[in-house]
Design a protein around this motif. Structure first.
Motif, short mmCIF file in Angstrom:
data_model
loop_
_atom_site.label_atom_id
_atom_site.label_comp_id
_atom_site.label_asym_id
_atom_site.label_seq_id
_atom_site.Cartn_x
_atom_site.Cartn_y
_atom_site.Cartn_z
N VAL A 78 2.17 3.54 -4.45
CA VAL A 78 0.91 4.00 -5.04
C VAL A 78 1.19 5.11 -6.03
N ALA A 93 -3.44 9.79 -3.99
CA ALA A 93 -2.47 8.74 -3.65
C ALA A 93 -2.44 8.49 -2.15
N ARG A 149 0.82 -1.20 0.00
CA ARG A 149 0.00 0.00 0.00
C ARG A 149 0.86 1.26 0.00
N CYS A 207 -4.32 4.63 -8.79
CA CYS A 207 -5.65 5.00 -8.29
C CYS A 207 -6.02 6.38 -8.81
N ALA A 241 -3.50 5.12 0.00
CA ALA A 241 -2.55 4.47 0.90
C ALA A 241 -3.14 4.31 2.30
N PRO A 275 -7.03 1.68 1.41
CA PRO A 275 -7.02 0.92 0.16
C PRO A 275 -8.31 0.15 -0.11
#
Length: 319
Positions: A9, A106, A6, A54, A110, A113
């Motif tokens: 990202v 981002a 995680r 993402c 993190a 998630p």
């Protein structure tokens, strides 16, 4: 997702022409075009960094990027803008630029998630596109009818009668064509067809509501009733503090689906025997009409989710 850290990202702020990237953990930034060449660059960067990508839901501008990343085997998730905004407020971030937004996306992913949404299957994406276009045309027809009533009050209806009649007929034809395409899209897939049959068996859920449930909530049948209500934005949110008990209110969720489920609840409150009894109990308890319809809509969604999970048609004993 389980095999990815995680901490690695790539957050992307998607605009019409550009993709603004922010990479964690090192804070690397770059900008690429919102075009196939840019999508390829994002995929290469994600593979090099072994990172997950993402981005926010941006009204469809992210779908081509999402589809290419999925085809390239790059993990990508869509995050809800409302939660990213709340995350920004919790950090005290007031400024808003593409670079700031990319970093916020981002860092939010993190931090949370599990809030990321996977790319729906291609047939679901096609179905969603059809239902979105249908909803757009229905809204345009609704505005036209409102204008017709306004012309009648002003006494100018005769001036535009030919134009307005032609427009309304055209809207009716286009909506009917989309209805036919939606029916064919569902019939072409055994799983979607089975889901539609189960949903249509519930009194109150018609063709539009069943299609919207399938298109806008592909998770239906694989999640809990509480999660289904939350995704639709029908879960009550508490506002309590100490001895104070504030009013519960609904929030967030998928707005287009929630709107359709309100319409379905109006029908179910009168024609679904179990939900009619449920609505009557709330009415006798003195609950306002809006609270009753919201509660019926929430119960309707949880019933639909349970039946899709068990793959059984509705029966009065279901509720």
């Amino acid at each position: 997702m389980d095999s990815l850290s995680r901490d690695r990202v790539i957050g992307i702020d998607v605009s019409r022409d550009w993709l603004e990237l922010h990479c964690l953990p090192d804070g690397h930034r770059c900008r690429v075009p919102n075009a196939p060449a840019g999508y390829a660059a994002v995929a290469d960067l994600a593979r090099t960094r072994d990172a997950i990508v993402c981005f926010e839901s941006t009204g469809g501008q992210e779908w081509q990027l999402w589809a290419l990343l999925d085809a390239e085997g790059v993990a990508a998730r869509q995050v809800p803008p409302a939660r990213v905004k709340a995350f920004a407020q919790s950090r005290g971030t007031r400024a808003k630029t593409d670079r700031i937004d990319a970093e916020l996306i981002a860092r939010f992913f993190a931090f949370r998630p599990e809030a990321g949404r996977k790319l729906p299957a291609e047939k679901l994406r096609i179905l969603r596109a059809l239902t979105s276009k249908r909803a757009q045309l229905v809204e345009m027809r609704k505005r036209l009818l409102a204008q017709l009533r306004a012309h009648q009050k002003l006494g100018t209806a005769a001036m535009f009668q030919d134009i307005d009649t032609e427009l309304k007929q055209r809207f009716d034809i286009l909506i009917k064509e989309l209805d036919d395409r939606i029916i064919r899209a569902i019939a072409s897939d055994d799983h979607l067809s089975e889901m539609a049959t189960v949903l249509r068996s519930i009194p109150g859920i018609g063709p539009v509501a069943s299609t919207m449930l399938i298109a806008e909530m592909p998770e239906i049948g694989t999640i809990t009733g509480e999660e289904a209500a939350a995704l639709t934005g029908l879960a009550p949110v508490a506002h309590d503090s100490g001895t104070l008990r504030g009013k519960r209110a609904i929030a967030d969720g998928r707005r287009a689906l929630r709107h359709v489920m309100f319409q379905a609840a109006l029908v179910a409150a009168h024609h679904n025997p179990s939900l009619r009894s449920f609505a009557d109990r709330l009415r006798k308890a003195g609950k306002p009409h809006k609270v009753i319809i919201t509660a019926v809509a929430r119960k309707l969604v949880t019933i639909a989710n349970a039946l899709c999970k068990s793959r059984q048609k509705w029966a009065a004993s279901t509720t």
